[in-house]
Each structure stands twice: as C-alpha cells, then as structure tokens.
Write a protein that holds these residues in place. Structure first.
Motif, PDB file in Angstrom:
ATOM      1  N   GLN A  74     -69.524 -25.310  -4.877  1.00 22.98           N
ATOM      2  CA  GLN A  74     -70.313 -24.879  -6.036  1.00 22.98           C
ATOM      3  C   GLN A  74     -69.438 -24.725  -7.288  1.00 22.98           C
ATOM      4  O   GLN A  74     -69.769 -25.279  -8.333  1.00 22.98           O
ATOM      5  N   PRO A  75     -68.319 -23.992  -7.189  1.00 22.70           N
ATOM      6  CA  PRO A  75     -67.456 -23.887  -8.390  1.00 22.70           C
ATOM      7  C   PRO A  75     -66.920 -25.243  -8.862  1.00 22.70           C
ATOM      8  O   PRO A  75     -66.846 -25.481 -10.074  1.00 22.70           O
ATOM      9  N   ILE A  76     -66.564 -26.108  -7.938  1.00 25.04           N
ATOM     10  CA  ILE A  76     -66.057 -27.437  -8.318  1.00 25.04           C
ATOM     11  C   ILE A  76     -67.132 -28.204  -9.077  1.00 25.04           C
ATOM     12  O   ILE A  76     -66.869 -28.806 -10.125  1.00 25.04           O
ATOM     13  N   LEU A  77     -68.340 -28.171  -8.570  1.00 21.48           N
ATOM     14  CA  LEU A  77     -69.452 -28.869  -9.222  1.00 21.48           C
ATOM     15  C   LEU A  77     -69.719 -28.288 -10.604  1.00 21.48           C
ATOM     16  O   LEU A  77     -69.918 -29.031 -11.575  1.00 21.48           O
ATOM     17  N   ILE A  79     -67.640 -26.692 -12.584  1.00 22.12           N
ATOM     18  CA  ILE A  79     -66.538 -27.053 -13.484  1.00 22.12           C
ATOM     19  C   ILE A  79     -66.668 -28.514 -13.910  1.00 22.12           C
ATOM     20  O   ILE A  79     -66.494 -28.844 -15.082  1.00 22.12           O
ATOM     21  N   ASP A  80     -66.979 -29.385 -12.960  1.00 20.80           N
ATOM     22  CA  ASP A  80     -67.159 -30.804 -13.288  1.00 20.80           C
ATOM     23  C   ASP A  80     -68.263 -30.998 -14.322  1.00 20.80           C
ATOM     24  O   ASP A  80     -68.135 -31.816 -15.225  1.00 20.80           O
ATOM     25  N   GLN A  81     -69.343 -30.238 -14.183  1.00 15.69           N
ATOM     26  CA  GLN A  81     -70.462 -30.372 -15.120  1.00 15.69           C
ATOM     27  C   GLN A  81     -70.078 -29.917 -16.524  1.00 15.69           C
ATOM     28  O   GLN A  81     -70.651 -30.391 -17.504  1.00 15.69           O
ATOM     29  N   ARG A  82     -69.121 -29.024 -16.634  1.00 11.92           N
ATOM     30  CA  ARG A  82     -68.639 -28.598 -17.960  1.00 11.92           C
ATOM     31  C   ARG A  82     -67.556 -29.538 -18.475  1.00 11.92           C
ATOM     32  O   ARG A  82     -67.511 -29.848 -19.669  1.00 11.92           O
ATOM     33  N   ALA A  83     -66.672 -29.983 -17.605  1.00  6.91           N
ATOM     34  CA  ALA A  83     -65.502 -30.750 -18.037  1.00  6.91           C
ATOM     35  C   ALA A  83     -65.828 -32.198 -18.380  1.00  6.91           C
ATOM     36  O   ALA A  83     -65.268 -32.742 -19.336  1.00  6.91           O
TER      37      ALA A  83
END
Length: 127
Positions: A74-77, A79-83
C-alpha cells in the motif's frame, strides 16, 4: 543454507523492506527542485533488481504474507502515485529547456553574420 519456509519469509520481508526504502528514496529525489534524472533511473533500476529477486524467491516457493499488503505494498503504491506524475512534470520541464536551448542555438547560427555594428554607430545614407 537449505531452503526453509522461515528463510523464505525472512528473505521476502527483507526484499519488501528494500523495495519500500528504494521507493521512498525515489520520491525524495523527485521532490527535490534541482535533482538529477540519472539518479531516478538508478533508483528505478535498483527497484527492478529487487522485484526480480522477489520473483526468484517466489519461484522457489517463498510465500507472500497478507499483512505485507498493508505494511509494504500500500505505501509503495501510494508513493508511486505521487512520484510518477512529478517525474512526468519534471520530464516535460527538462524537454522544454532542451527545446529552448536548441532554438537559441538555431537562432545564433542563423544570425551569425549579423552581429553588432563594429563602431556602434548607424550611418544614414539617405541624406
């Protein structure tokens, strides 16, 4: 060391921790104003290597624990959606700067012979 269920769980969790940390590092790098896109590429490549290691572990029979979904995926996803949109924006900005430089070079070459007057004076030839 022989393959055991405990070893596989520990290995997979370590890989998930690495993936999360690399993702956080990528986001931090992208958020900086004066960042080097080569650093992004390096972090993305490192993430891919971790993902490949995860795939190898899973092919050996490593298990994926459900709690890791909340803890790591969940955190990886998020972060990816922001980055990723930030990376796209920065990529467009860099592309625009390159275009401006190319236009400047083109104009400079086009008007190479029309420099400033040698003496800084204008002579009116109609008088």
């Amino acid at each position: 060391m022989p393959f055991t269920r405990e070893n596989s769980i520990e290995t997979m969790e370590l890989l998930f921790q690495q993936l999360l940390q690399l993702t956080k590092d990528l986001e931090h790098s992208v958020e900086q104003e004066e960042t080097d896109p080569d650093q992004w590429n390096e972090l993305l490549e490192m993430r891919e290597l971790v993902k490949e290691a995860m795939e190898r572990e899973m092919s050996k029979g490593a298990v994926f624990r459900d709690e890791w979904r909340q803890q790591y995926l969940q955190p990886i996803l998020q972060i990816d959606q922001r980055a990723i949109p930030l990376m796209e924006k920065r990529k467009e900005e860099i592309s625009e700067k390159i275009d401006q430089i190319q236009r400047g070079k083109s104009m400079n070459q086009q008007y190479r012979g029309y420099g400033t007057p040698a003496y800084g004076a204008f002579f009116d030839t109609k008088k």
